[in-house]
Design a protein around this motif. Structure first.
Motif, mmCIF file in Angstrom:
data_model
loop_
_atom_site.group_PDB
_atom_site.id
_atom_site.type_symbol
_atom_site.label_atom_id
_atom_site.label_comp_id
_atom_site.label_asym_id
_atom_site.label_seq_id
_atom_site.Cartn_x
_atom_site.Cartn_y
_atom_site.Cartn_z
ATOM 1 N N ALA A 193 0.828 -1.206 0.000
ATOM 2 C CA ALA A 193 0.000 0.000 0.000
ATOM 3 C C ALA A 193 0.864 1.259 0.000
ATOM 4 O O ALA A 193 0.574 2.233 -0.709
ATOM 5 C CB ALA A 193 -0.932 -0.012 1.206
ATOM 6 N N VAL A 194 1.944 1.253 0.791
ATOM 7 C CA VAL A 194 2.847 2.408 0.809
ATOM 8 C C VAL A 194 3.539 2.559 -0.538
ATOM 9 O O VAL A 194 3.712 3.676 -1.032
ATOM 10 C CB VAL A 194 3.869 2.274 1.958
ATOM 11 N N LYS A 195 3.920 1.445 -1.133
ATOM 12 C CA LYS A 195 4.517 1.494 -2.475
ATOM 13 C C LYS A 195 3.567 2.166 -3.453
ATOM 14 O O LYS A 195 3.974 3.004 -4.275
ATOM 15 C CB LYS A 195 4.865 0.075 -2.938
ATOM 16 N N GLY A 196 2.291 1.846 -3.368
ATOM 17 C CA GLY A 196 1.309 2.481 -4.236
ATOM 18 C C GLY A 196 1.193 3.970 -3.978
ATOM 19 O O GLY A 196 1.022 4.763 -4.908
ATOM 20 N N ALA A 197 1.302 4.373 -2.712
ATOM 21 C CA ALA A 197 1.206 5.790 -2.359
ATOM 22 C C ALA A 197 2.438 6.584 -2.774
ATOM 23 O O ALA A 197 2.396 7.810 -2.828
ATOM 24 C CB ALA A 197 0.981 5.933 -0.854
ATOM 25 N N CYS A 198 3.543 5.877 -3.061
ATOM 26 C CA CYS A 198 4.787 6.555 -3.436
ATOM 27 C C CYS A 198 4.744 7.135 -4.853
ATOM 28 O O CYS A 198 5.545 8.018 -5.169
ATOM 29 C CB CYS A 198 5.969 5.586 -3.326
ATOM 30 N N GLY A 199 3.862 6.627 -5.681
ATOM 31 C CA GLY A 199 3.843 7.096 -7.059
ATOM 32 C C GLY A 199 5.161 6.793 -7.737
ATOM 33 O O GLY A 199 5.604 5.646 -7.782
ATOM 34 N N ASP A 200 5.829 7.838 -8.251
ATOM 35 C CA ASP A 200 7.106 7.650 -8.938
ATOM 36 C C ASP A 200 8.298 7.629 -7.981
ATOM 37 O O ASP A 200 9.428 7.384 -8.412
ATOM 38 C CB ASP A 200 7.322 8.766 -9.963
ATOM 39 N N ALA A 201 8.079 7.914 -6.725
ATOM 40 C CA ALA A 201 9.182 7.906 -5.756
ATOM 41 C C ALA A 201 9.604 6.474 -5.448
ATOM 42 O O ALA A 201 8.782 5.561 -5.395
ATOM 43 C CB ALA A 201 8.768 8.613 -4.468
#
Length: 334
Positions: A193-201
């Protein structure tokens, strides 16, 4: 000639280390259910503690001559995430740190800049403004750093706040309580979920190895983070002792090797906390080269999380250039 053997006593192939898996894991359906994920993680080979520590000790004794040492020091500088993560951080301190990241040695324009500056989310915008156009990344800790004890909603909001402020990289912490309780699916879902929230980061996942208690747990947490989408796996927050150690780093590098060899997806690694001297940094670089090969000897794939390490690297760098050791007054106190 007998086939080569790694620290676990398992026979390996003669392929380059970066493409050589420790063994052929069956990854089909591993993340399809809680039971499948648990079965895979608990089925990973146990770590030979004596063998691991003996191999890391041997790698730490490698002799590095003057020319290679100079190149290694410059490479280590380029790999540093120059970090300030204190409650007393101010915009002025962050600006000063960014100036040091740009020109670590103001008197020597040949000195390379660092890879990134790592700050709390509310300082990202300050760092972003100071580093614009330099190529130096802005990293931000997130997800209720350093404890990781908060709701998923708060952790995702923390991540989005950092990314919207301009963070190029996010360093998240796993829920060690959930991991140690065997709630592997919960940890997996949170990382994803955090990976998804990172976008391109890019996402660096901090395991906090000092709280995981065993090498077996470090191996499981490394695989769990990579399966969930981590771009980097990271040892520590720097707030817990022990933080980064050479045996733990070797173990995590082996996990990266195995995962990359099995999946073809390259993952980076970041030891953080407790690495303070040039001598130690060079030991880590030797370990990376021997475990993963030259392809990982790049800031794109290996970082040091550090605040005081840079100062020692600068002093050693000047000594190699001039023959004189300047001492701590030569560098700024962060």
């Amino acid at each position: 000639m007998p086939p080569p053997v790694d620290y676990c006593g398992c026979v390996t192939s003669t392929l380059p280390a970066a493409t050589r898996p420790h063994s052929n894991y069956d990854l089909s359906g591993v993340t399809s259910s809680d039971a499948a994920l648990r079965r895979f993680l608990l089925g990973l080979p146990g770590v030979d503690k004596v063998g691991l520590e003996a191999r890391s000790a041997r790698l730490g004794t490698r002799s590095i001559k003057t020319t290679a040492k100079a190149a290694g020091i410059d490479l280590a500088i380029r790999m540093i995430d120059l970090t300030t993560l204190e409650g007393a951080d101010t915009a002025g301190k962050v600006r000063s740190l960014c100036a040091k990241a740009r020109r670590p040695d103001p008197g020597d324009p040949t000195c390379p800049s660092t890879a990134a500056v790592c700050v709390y989310p509310d300082m990202v915008a300050v760092a972003k403004q100071e580093l614009r156009g330099t190529g130096i990344h802005v990293a931000s800790v997130a997800t209720a750093f350093p404890s990781g004890r908060s709701s998923l909603a708060v952790k995702l909001a923390d991540t989005r706040f950092a990314v919207e402020a301009g963070a190029d990289e996010v360093d998240m912490v796993i829920d060690r309580g959930a991991f140690l309780s065997g709630r592997f699916q919960d940890v997996f879902d949170e990382i994803a979920a955090v990976k998804g929230a990172c976008g391109d980061a890019h996402l660096k996942v901090i395991l906090e190895t000092g709280e995981l208690a065993t090498y077996d747990n470090v191996r499981r947490a490394s695989w769990l983070a990579m399966l969930a989408g981590a771009d980097f796996i990271k040892t520590s927050t720097g707030k817990v002792t022990p933080a980064a150690t050479l045996p733990v780093t070797l173990l995590m590098l082996e996990a990266v090797r195995d995962y990359t060899g099995q999946t073809g997806r390259k993952v980076g690694m970041k030891p953080a906390g407790g690495i303070r001297t040039s001598k130690d940094a060079l030991k880590y670089l030797v370990t990376v080269n021997e475990t993963l090969g030259e392809g990982w000897l790049s800031p794109d794939w290996f970082r040091f999380g550090a605040s005081s390490l840079l100062n020692d690297l600068l002093m050693q760098r000047q000594k190699l250039a001039t023959g004189r050791y300047s001492g701590p007054n030569y560098v700024t106190v962060d």
